[in-house]
Design a protein around this motif. Structure first.
Motif, PDB file in Angstrom:
ATOM      1  N   MET A   1      40.621 -34.968 -33.073  1.00 19.13           N
ATOM      2  CA  MET A   1      41.758 -35.812 -33.445  1.00 19.13           C
ATOM      3  C   MET A   1      41.546 -37.259 -33.013  1.00 19.13           C
ATOM      4  N   LEU A   2      41.056 -37.469 -31.782  1.00 18.93           N
ATOM      5  CA  LEU A   2      40.808 -38.810 -31.262  1.00 18.93           C
ATOM      6  C   LEU A   2      39.732 -39.519 -32.072  1.00 18.93           C
ATOM      7  N   GLU A   3      38.728 -38.761 -32.509  1.00 16.13           N
ATOM      8  CA  GLU A   3      37.644 -39.332 -33.322  1.00 16.13           C
ATOM      9  C   GLU A   3      38.204 -39.901 -34.620  1.00 16.13           C
ATOM     10  N   ASN A   4      39.098 -39.157 -35.264  1.00 16.77           N
ATOM     11  CA  ASN A   4      39.712 -39.623 -36.513  1.00 16.77           C
ATOM     12  C   ASN A   4      40.557 -40.863 -36.276  1.00 16.77           C
ATOM     13  N   SER A   5      41.267 -40.890 -35.153  1.00 18.26           N
ATOM     14  CA  SER A   5      42.112 -42.023 -34.816  1.00 18.26           C
ATOM     15  C   SER A   5      41.269 -43.282 -34.603  1.00 18.26           C
ATOM     16  N   ILE A   6      40.179 -43.150 -33.857  1.00 18.38           N
ATOM     17  CA  ILE A   6      39.286 -44.295 -33.613  1.00 18.38           C
ATOM     18  C   ILE A   6      38.624 -44.742 -34.914  1.00 18.38           C
ATOM     19  N   MET A   7      38.223 -43.787 -35.726  1.00 21.48           N
ATOM     20  CA  MET A   7      37.598 -44.116 -37.006  1.00 21.48           C
ATOM     21  C   MET A   7      38.583 -44.849 -37.920  1.00 21.48           C
ATOM     22  N   MET A   8      39.832 -44.393 -37.932  1.00 21.34           N
ATOM     23  CA  MET A   8      40.860 -45.036 -38.764  1.00 21.34           C
ATOM     24  C   MET A   8      41.100 -46.466 -38.303  1.00 21.34           C
ATOM     25  N   VAL A   9      41.201 -46.678 -36.998  1.00 15.61           N
ATOM     26  CA  VAL A   9      41.392 -48.022 -36.447  1.00 15.61           C
ATOM     27  C   VAL A   9      40.216 -48.915 -36.846  1.00 15.61           C
ATOM     28  N   ALA A  10      38.992 -48.416 -36.725  1.00 15.74           N
ATOM     29  CA  ALA A  10      37.792 -49.201 -37.076  1.00 15.74           C
ATOM     30  C   ALA A  10      37.789 -49.554 -38.562  1.00 15.74           C
ATOM     31  N   ILE A  11      38.124 -48.599 -39.394  1.00 10.04           N
ATOM     32  CA  ILE A  11      38.140 -48.839 -40.850  1.00 10.04           C
ATOM     33  C   ILE A  11      39.190 -49.895 -41.193  1.00 10.04           C
ATOM     34  N   ILE A  12      40.388 -49.763 -40.641  1.00 10.62           N
ATOM     35  CA  ILE A  12      41.468 -50.728 -40.918  1.00 10.62           C
ATOM     36  C   ILE A  12      41.065 -52.120 -40.442  1.00 10.62           C
ATOM     37  N   LEU A  13      40.492 -52.190 -39.256  1.00  8.19           N
ATOM     38  CA  LEU A  13      40.050 -53.479 -38.706  1.00  8.19           C
ATOM     39  C   LEU A  13      39.013 -54.137 -39.626  1.00  8.19           C
ATOM     40  N   ILE A  14      37.998 -53.381 -39.998  1.00  2.67           N
ATOM     41  CA  ILE A  14      36.925 -53.926 -40.856  1.00  2.67           C
ATOM     42  C   ILE A  14      37.466 -54.330 -42.222  1.00  2.67           C
ATOM     43  N   ILE A  15      38.299 -53.482 -42.807  1.00  7.59           N
ATOM     44  CA  ILE A  15      38.869 -53.799 -44.127  1.00  7.59           C
ATOM     45  C   ILE A  15      39.653 -55.107 -44.058  1.00  7.59           C
ATOM     46  N   ASN A  16      40.427 -55.303 -43.007  1.00  8.81           N
ATOM     47  CA  ASN A  16      41.234 -56.516 -42.933  1.00  8.81           C
ATOM     48  C   ASN A  16      40.384 -57.753 -42.654  1.00  8.81           C
ATOM     49  N   VAL A  17      39.337 -57.617 -41.860  1.00  6.06           N
ATOM     50  CA  VAL A  17      38.435 -58.751 -41.647  1.00  6.06           C
ATOM     51  C   VAL A  17      37.826 -59.175 -42.987  1.00  6.06           C
ATOM     52  N   VAL A  18      37.375 -58.192 -43.762  1.00  3.74           N
ATOM     53  CA  VAL A  18      36.771 -58.500 -45.071  1.00  3.74           C
ATOM     54  C   VAL A  18      37.811 -59.089 -46.018  1.00  3.74           C
ATOM     55  N   TYR A  19      38.999 -58.488 -46.058  1.00  6.85           N
ATOM     56  CA  TYR A  19      40.059 -58.981 -46.944  1.00  6.85           C
ATOM     57  C   TYR A  19      40.427 -60.430 -46.637  1.00  6.85           C
ATOM     58  N   VAL A  20      40.686 -60.731 -45.383  1.00  6.76           N
ATOM     59  CA  VAL A  20      41.136 -62.081 -45.026  1.00  6.76           C
ATOM     60  C   VAL A  20      39.997 -63.089 -45.197  1.00  6.76           C
ATOM     61  N   SER A  21      38.763 -62.673 -44.995  1.00 10.39           N
ATOM     62  CA  SER A  21      37.621 -63.558 -45.256  1.00 10.39           C
ATOM     63  C   SER A  21      37.580 -63.926 -46.741  1.00 10.39           C
ATOM     64  N   PHE A  22      37.748 -62.936 -47.600  1.00 10.32           N
ATOM     65  CA  PHE A  22      37.806 -63.202 -49.041  1.00 10.32           C
ATOM     66  C   PHE A  22      38.992 -64.097 -49.371  1.00 10.32           C
TER      67      PHE A  22
END
Length: 180
Positions: A1-22
């Motif tokens: 469960m913790l692995e999924n939570s950390i993975m979700m946080v990482a994905i959201i973080l990366i997606i938003n960095v890419v989105y705001v850069s664009f």
């Protein structure tokens, strides 16, 4: 469960960095009048945005996702600005007032490929030379260093022109003949 939570946080973080850069790059392209490039970037941007926001809204009960979204947004602004600095789109106009009148200064700068217009000026402490220099932004820092080397006490002020029309220098830029 913790692995999924950390993975979700990482994905959201990366997606938003890419989105705001664009987003940042699209805004800059829009301000510089490059509408087709801005429109293309916006299509990619909106897809990334919807995916990232969807992940957060689907898991709104997990505060770490919202925090990742906010942190990713802030980091995206920084990354977008760094990308824009590297792209250095557009031109810069640099106004220079020399410490002393130096008739060779404009010739030296023109020899380096800069577009220079100069005229005699009079300051509080005597004769000066005023120069207006046009250059692609990617050469801005190099120009400042050159001016400071030629006249360490020169007064320098810069701004981005909105429109450039006419003159031999613009023709040379369009033909790709500068700074080779």
């Amino acid at each position: 469960m913790l692995e999924n939570s950390i993975m979700m946080v990482a994905i959201i973080l990366i997606i938003n960095v890419v989105y705001v850069s664009f987003f940042t790059i699209r805004m800059i392209l829009t301000l510089k009048g490059q509408r087709y490039q801005a429109a293309f970037i916006s299509m990619i941007e909106v897809v990334i945005y919807v995916i990232g926001l969807g992940l957060v809204l689907d898991n709104l009960n997990q505060i770490q996702n919202l925090i990742a979204y906010a942190v990713g947004y802030g980091l995206g602004v920084i990354v977008g600005m760094k990308i824009e600095e590297k792209l250095a789109l557009g031109y810069i106009t640099v106004n220079v007032i020399t410490k002393e009148y130096d008739k060779d200064l404009p010739k030296n700068l023109r020899g380096l490929g800069y577009g220079v217009t100069s005229w005699a000026a009079n300051g509080l402490e005597g004769d000066r030379m005023a120069l207006q220099i046009l250059t692609p932004r990617k050469y801005e820092l190099k120009l400042y260093a050159t001016i400071k080397e030629l006249d360490p006490k020169a007064f320098i002020i810069a701004y981005e022109p909105k429109t450039i029309h006419g003159g031999f220098w613009v023709k040379s830029v369009k033909k790709g003949k500068l700074f080779k």
